[in-house]
Enzyme design. Sequence first.
Site, PDB file in Angstrom:
ATOM      1  CB  ALA A  81      16.585  42.769  47.042  1.00  0.00           C
ATOM      2  CB  ILE A  82      12.142  42.372  44.453  1.00  0.00           C
ATOM      3  CG1 ILE A  82      12.470  40.945  44.851  1.00  0.00           C
ATOM      4  CG2 ILE A  82      11.191  42.404  43.170  1.00  0.00           C
ATOM      5  CD1 ILE A  82      11.344  40.110  45.276  1.00  0.00           C
ATOM      6  CG  HIS A 140      47.976  48.259  46.509  1.00  0.00           C
ATOM      7  ND1 HIS A 140      46.898  49.116  46.857  1.00  0.00           N
ATOM      8  CD2 HIS A 140      48.695  49.060  45.683  1.00  0.00           C
ATOM      9  CE1 HIS A 140      47.211  50.527  46.634  1.00  0.00           C
ATOM     10  NE2 HIS A 140      48.129  50.318  45.890  1.00  0.00           N
TER      11      HIS A 140
END
Length: 457
Positions: free
Chosen positions: A181-182, A436
């Site tokens: 992630a980093i 929706h």
Amino acid sequence: MQSFDTIILGGGPGGTTAARILARAGKSVALVEKNHLGGTCLNCGCIPTKMLLGAVAPLALLHAQQRIRVAKGEIAVDFAALQTRVSRFTKGTSQTLGKSLASLGVMLFSGRGEAIAPGTIRVHAADGHTDIKAQHVILACGSSSASFPGLTPDHDCVLDSTDLLGIASVPESLVIIGAGAIGLELGDFFSAMGSKVTIVEAAPHIAPLEDADVAAELRRALQKNGITCHEGARAKDLRTVNGQAQLTLDDGTVITAAKALVAVGRTPNTGGLQAEQLGCKLNKRGYVETDTFLEAAPNIYAVGDVNGRVLLAHAAEHQGAYVAERILGQRPEEYQSGPVPSCVYGGMEVMRVGQTADTLLREGKNVKVSQAALSLNPIAQASGGTAGFVKTVWSDGRIAGIAAVGAGVSHLVMVALLLIKEGYTEQNLHEIMFAHPTLDEIVSMSILAPRARVEQN
């Protein structure tokens, strides 16, 4: 020597959450933090990174509309102004957090905590040390950027994530070692700011904690945006040479860039803690071992990164709340995290709650997958971000995980979490009315889509 009901070592999400709960219940609490309240997450992790990505998010939206030929124009991000904003926000939030804890009666100690005896902590501050004791101790010390021999930041051209977040200007080129992630998030940001970004990952694919199909979709998007990805490539040596970062891979390939980021994981902040003095045991990687109650020794608990279970800020917060309530006598049951949500942010995002198909296959489980393309969703079509998909991972007839890759899919994380936690399947999904048009609808389409059996490679 001052005495408290509970001493908490670490002022990150886990420690501060526990401190608030205990203080509000009338307990005397001491919280020891050596740097800044808020921990890595607030000061040099989740929050500054998301503020950087938030600044370049309009670029991705504009580019998406340009691709479908309905908009044109330019957006310029002032990097110096952005860095100033991030700094002011994180410092201000940290200060506000301190005032909030103090108003609840939490005694704040600025310094490094060291265990010297069961229930006794020595706080090393700039002007000397103070000894404090308590019936309960919570270790919430967090983690720091990891490094390996030959891959150690020199804080010149070879940087860790904290260095890169505070950099004064956008580097012309950036090589990133580690595609978790980093690495992915900072690579996405600096690429959007104009850096030529190269990502090197030793595992078979980027985002190594995710399934290969999710990683492949992410890689296609990154490459389309000009980011070079080297997968299954092991870094051998990284150093500053003639004012640039020089990376040598195992196969002899040499990659040179203005700056390099070492993003090869995290290591627990147990060095110098002397947790053994509290009766704790550390595993071979330095994490504090805990039982099913997050207890590391009698009346000693470890929460968050320091116990190595899940290295996510919200996991630390969840564990901190459980331990505080357990100390108050409110939680006699074993700790249960439930399905753990995780996200990777950027122009192309990854979201997952629960297990991956690959993990379940390695455990010998029967696995099926159903999925729906984002292109089927009107909100994705409206934004122009139609690449990607949502997939549901099934095991023994139940939803074991929901994952997504695409623009904005981090917004699906809570609907996925609640669907899994409450045990919904295609049989009772009709009980929920999905609004929706929303991006959420693609999750229900994924659940209702035909299932295909997955075999281990």
